[in-house]
Design an enzyme around this catalytic site. Structure first.
Site, mmCIF file in Angstrom:
data_model
loop_
_atom_site.group_PDB
_atom_site.id
_atom_site.type_symbol
_atom_site.label_atom_id
_atom_site.label_comp_id
_atom_site.label_asym_id
_atom_site.label_seq_id
_atom_site.Cartn_x
_atom_site.Cartn_y
_atom_site.Cartn_z
ATOM 1 N N ASP A 282 1.009 0.632 3.373
ATOM 2 C CA ASP A 282 -0.384 0.733 2.942
ATOM 3 C C ASP A 282 -0.652 -0.409 1.972
ATOM 4 O OD1 ASP A 282 0.956 1.564 0.641
ATOM 5 O OD2 ASP A 282 -0.224 3.381 0.349
ATOM 6 N N HIS B 292 -6.850 1.888 -2.053
ATOM 7 C CA HIS B 292 -7.536 1.017 -1.090
ATOM 8 C C HIS B 292 -8.966 0.705 -1.517
ATOM 9 C CE1 HIS B 292 -4.515 2.271 2.260
ATOM 10 N NE2 HIS B 292 -3.993 1.466 1.354
#
Length: 262
Positions: A144, A89
């Site tokens: 995700d 991320h």
């Protein structure tokens, strides 16, 4: 820096970024996402990188997270997954806000975080044989890789939920119909078509491209007036830039602009 699980080189303004674990379906393990973070910083800081071409080595684009490495962590799996997802991320946050646009060339299967990477890319071209699936809930997991941010805006809430809850597999033609990709091309033409697109972008007004990306991200949370204030800030900044001056002059004089990315 040399990489083991990613291939990266810059040619003619294009950063060629290839996930390079073909024997493991280019699944994302900790080392790969750590290498991706380093590449993200390079792409963001290197003025020579004016577009990025993302693909996977071998027959698959990316099968998602490396569940074998998750399982190997045994009792430490929560901390390990947090490290992998957190590093991924951080990489994607940098890539989403950098000036250089990202073109995904989708070969074979894009599943789980692989499909998240397709959604995260600014533009995507798929081979006719490509397949797409979320796959997370099939393994008892949740998505995700930014897919819960980008996907709904692309395909709508109902279709997003269908992909995330049922793990429906889409063909390339269906992915195009659903707006997950921009174009579908014959397998043999994938890299030449995607490379040509990235090459064209690499000669464009790179800072303006970055402004577009940042504005669209901000639009997800800003109210109308705040967004318009931000639009004013960005267009004023570009109007005073070398590429802004070049673009205006070229338009007025009916010539092709020669952008430098500045």
């Amino acid at each position: 820096m040399g990489y083991e699980k990613i291939s990266f080189e810059v040619r003619d303004g294009v950063g060629h970024l290839t996930l390079n674990r073909p024997d493991a379906a280019n699944a994302l393990d900790l080392q790969l996402v750590q290498e991706l973070l380093d590449v993200a910083h390079r792409c963001d800081e290197d003025a020579e990188v004016r577009a990025v071409l993302l693909t996977g080595a071998g027959r698959m684009f990316c099968a998602g997270g490396d569940l074998k490495s998750f399982a190997a962590a045994e009792e430490g799996i929560p901390a390990f997954v947090k490290q992998v997802a957190g590093t991924l991320h951080e990489s994607l946050s940098i890539l989403a806000r950098m000036d250089a646009p990202i073109v995904a060339a989708v070969n074979g299967m894009a599943a789980g975080a692989g499909l998240s990477l397709v959604c995260h890319a600014d533009l995507a071209i798929a081979a006719e044989s490509a397949k797409f699936a979320m796959a997370y809930t099939a393994a008892g997991l949740t998505p995700d890789g930014s897919s819960t941010w980008f996907m709904e805006g692309m395909i709508g809430r109902r279709r997003t939920l269908e992909l995330m809850l049922t793990n429906r597999r889409l063909s390339a033609a269906e992915a195009l119909e659903w707006n997950l990709v921009n174009r579908v091309v014959p397998d043999a033409d994938l890299m030449s078509e995607a490379g040509a697109l990235a090459g064209r972008l690499a000669t464009g007004p790179t800072r303006a491209y970055g402004g577009v990306k940042k504005l669209l991200i901000a639009s997800g949370t800003n109210d109308l007036e705040t967004q318009m204030d931000l639009e004013t800030k960005f267009i004023v900044d570009m109007a005073g830039s070398p590429d802004g001056a070049e673009g205006i002059d070229a338009f007025l004089n009916r010539r092709t602009p020669a952008f430098t990315g500045k």
